[in-house]
Design a protein around this motif. Structure first.
Motif, PDB file in Angstrom:
ATOM      1  N   ASP A 299      40.097 -34.197 -23.319  1.00  0.00           N
ATOM      2  CA  ASP A 299      38.934 -33.999 -24.183  1.00  0.00           C
ATOM      3  C   ASP A 299      39.109 -32.626 -24.832  1.00  0.00           C
ATOM      4  N   LEU A 300      39.816 -32.610 -25.966  1.00  0.00           N
ATOM      5  CA  LEU A 300      40.169 -31.342 -26.623  1.00  0.00           C
ATOM      6  C   LEU A 300      38.947 -30.537 -27.075  1.00  0.00           C
ATOM      7  N   PRO A 301      37.937 -31.144 -27.735  1.00  0.00           N
ATOM      8  CA  PRO A 301      36.790 -30.338 -28.184  1.00  0.00           C
ATOM      9  C   PRO A 301      36.081 -29.599 -27.047  1.00  0.00           C
ATOM     10  N   ASN A 302      36.018 -30.228 -25.874  1.00  0.00           N
ATOM     11  CA  ASN A 302      35.333 -29.604 -24.731  1.00  0.00           C
ATOM     12  C   ASN A 302      36.293 -28.915 -23.769  1.00  0.00           C
ATOM     13  N   LYS A 303      37.589 -28.894 -24.151  1.00  0.00           N
ATOM     14  CA  LYS A 303      38.621 -28.226 -23.352  1.00  0.00           C
ATOM     15  C   LYS A 303      38.665 -28.741 -21.921  1.00  0.00           C
ATOM     16  N   LYS A 304      38.575 -30.070 -21.781  1.00  0.00           N
ATOM     17  CA  LYS A 304      38.610 -30.648 -20.448  1.00  0.00           C
ATOM     18  C   LYS A 304      39.754 -31.647 -20.338  1.00  0.00           C
ATOM     19  N   VAL A 305      40.290 -31.744 -19.129  1.00  0.00           N
ATOM     20  CA  VAL A 305      41.329 -32.725 -18.830  1.00  0.00           C
ATOM     21  C   VAL A 305      40.881 -33.475 -17.585  1.00  0.00           C
ATOM     22  N   PHE A 306      40.886 -34.796 -17.671  1.00  0.00           N
ATOM     23  CA  PHE A 306      40.518 -35.650 -16.549  1.00  0.00           C
ATOM     24  C   PHE A 306      41.785 -36.309 -16.034  1.00  0.00           C
ATOM     25  N   ILE A 307      42.070 -36.143 -14.755  1.00  0.00           N
ATOM     26  CA  ILE A 307      43.284 -36.705 -14.176  1.00  0.00           C
ATOM     27  C   ILE A 307      42.911 -37.657 -13.055  1.00  0.00           C
ATOM     28  N   GLU A 308      43.384 -38.892 -13.183  1.00  0.00           N
ATOM     29  CA  GLU A 308      43.147 -39.902 -12.150  1.00  0.00           C
ATOM     30  C   GLU A 308      44.371 -39.925 -11.259  1.00  0.00           C
ATOM     31  N   SER A 309      44.203 -39.467 -10.014  1.00  0.00           N
ATOM     32  CA  SER A 309      45.363 -39.324  -9.142  1.00  0.00           C
ATOM     33  C   SER A 309      44.956 -39.235  -7.678  1.00  0.00           C
TER      34      SER A 309
ATOM     35  N   MET B 245      43.639 -43.184  -1.870  1.00  0.00           N
ATOM     36  CA  MET B 245      42.505 -43.441  -2.760  1.00  0.00           C
ATOM     37  C   MET B 245      42.620 -42.561  -4.006  1.00  0.00           C
ATOM     38  N   THR B 246      42.384 -43.164  -5.145  1.00  0.00           N
ATOM     39  CA  THR B 246      42.497 -42.426  -6.399  1.00  0.00           C
ATOM     40  C   THR B 246      41.170 -41.784  -6.759  1.00  0.00           C
ATOM     41  N   THR B 247      41.231 -40.524  -7.139  1.00  0.00           N
ATOM     42  CA  THR B 247      40.043 -39.776  -7.558  1.00  0.00           C
ATOM     43  C   THR B 247      40.283 -39.274  -8.966  1.00  0.00           C
ATOM     44  N   THR B 248      39.212 -39.189  -9.760  1.00  0.00           N
ATOM     45  CA  THR B 248      39.342 -38.573 -11.078  1.00  0.00           C
ATOM     46  C   THR B 248      38.912 -37.120 -10.957  1.00  0.00           C
ATOM     47  N   HIS B 249      39.840 -36.224 -11.240  1.00  0.00           N
ATOM     48  CA  HIS B 249      39.588 -34.789 -11.149  1.00  0.00           C
ATOM     49  C   HIS B 249      39.367 -34.225 -12.544  1.00  0.00           C
ATOM     50  N   GLN B 250      38.440 -33.291 -12.632  1.00  0.00           N
ATOM     51  CA  GLN B 250      38.108 -32.684 -13.910  1.00  0.00           C
ATOM     52  C   GLN B 250      38.574 -31.234 -13.918  1.00  0.00           C
ATOM     53  N   PHE B 251      39.331 -30.880 -14.959  1.00  0.00           N
ATOM     54  CA  PHE B 251      39.840 -29.515 -15.102  1.00  0.00           C
ATOM     55  C   PHE B 251      39.415 -28.941 -16.441  1.00  0.00           C
ATOM     56  N   PHE B 252      39.180 -27.627 -16.466  1.00  0.00           N
ATOM     57  CA  PHE B 252      38.984 -26.911 -17.716  1.00  0.00           C
ATOM     58  C   PHE B 252      40.345 -26.338 -18.075  1.00  0.00           C
ATOM     59  N   VAL B 253      40.804 -26.619 -19.285  1.00  0.00           N
ATOM     60  CA  VAL B 253      42.073 -26.060 -19.764  1.00  0.00           C
ATOM     61  C   VAL B 253      41.795 -25.423 -21.114  1.00  0.00           C
ATOM     62  N   ASP B 254      42.171 -24.163 -21.272  1.00  0.00           N
ATOM     63  CA  ASP B 254      41.859 -23.441 -22.507  1.00  0.00           C
ATOM     64  C   ASP B 254      42.762 -23.897 -23.653  1.00  0.00           C
ATOM     65  N   MET B 255      42.438 -25.080 -24.199  1.00  0.00           N
ATOM     66  CA  MET B 255      43.220 -25.662 -25.299  1.00  0.00           C
ATOM     67  C   MET B 255      42.480 -25.409 -26.608  1.00  0.00           C
ATOM     68  N   THR B 256      43.225 -25.004 -27.634  1.00  0.00           N
ATOM     69  CA  THR B 256      42.588 -24.735 -28.918  1.00  0.00           C
ATOM     70  C   THR B 256      43.060 -25.665 -30.029  1.00  0.00           C
ATOM     71  N   CYS B 257      44.155 -26.403 -29.768  1.00  0.00           N
ATOM     72  CA  CYS B 257      44.701 -27.234 -30.846  1.00  0.00           C
ATOM     73  C   CYS B 257      45.460 -28.428 -30.276  1.00  0.00           C
ATOM     74  N   GLU B 258      45.945 -29.259 -31.173  1.00  0.00           N
ATOM     75  CA  GLU B 258      46.732 -30.433 -30.774  1.00  0.00           C
ATOM     76  C   GLU B 258      47.997 -30.022 -30.039  1.00  0.00           C
ATOM     77  N   GLY B 259      48.561 -28.884 -30.408  1.00  0.00           N
ATOM     78  CA  GLY B 259      49.766 -28.396 -29.734  1.00  0.00           C
ATOM     79  C   GLY B 259      49.493 -28.126 -28.257  1.00  0.00           C
ATOM     80  N   CYS B 260      48.296 -27.582 -27.990  1.00  0.00           N
ATOM     81  CA  CYS B 260      47.896 -27.295 -26.603  1.00  0.00           C
ATOM     82  C   CYS B 260      47.759 -28.595 -25.816  1.00  0.00           C
TER      83      CYS B 260
END
Length: 68
Positions: A34-44, A1-16
């Motif tokens: 979601d760069l402005p909110n420093k979040k990454v959503f992974i469906e896995s 079953m696929t779940t969408t997981h939410q992570f906080f990643v300290d990204m400050t720019c497009e390079g990140c």
């Protein structure tokens, strides 16, 4: 079953977010950055530890928030 997981990643720019994109493409998972909110959503169905370790390869501070 696929779940969408939410992570906080300290990204400050497009390079990140580019670094996140590079490591996640190797896992073959669907993801959204979601760069402005420093979040990454992974469906896995992979274990969250695997996703967390992969994100940590970017060298950024990463925190698992939980399922979306």
């Amino acid at each position: 079953m696929t779940t969408t997981h939410q992570f906080f990643v300290d990204m400050t720019c497009e390079g990140c977010s580019g670094a996140v994109t590079r490591v996640l493409k190797k896992l073959d998972v669907k993801f959204d950055i979601d760069l402005p909110n420093k979040k990454v959503f992974i469906e896995s169905d992979k274990d969250t530890d695997v996703l967390l370790e992969t994100l940590k390869k970017t060298g950024k501070a990463v925190t698992y928030i939980g399922p979306k």
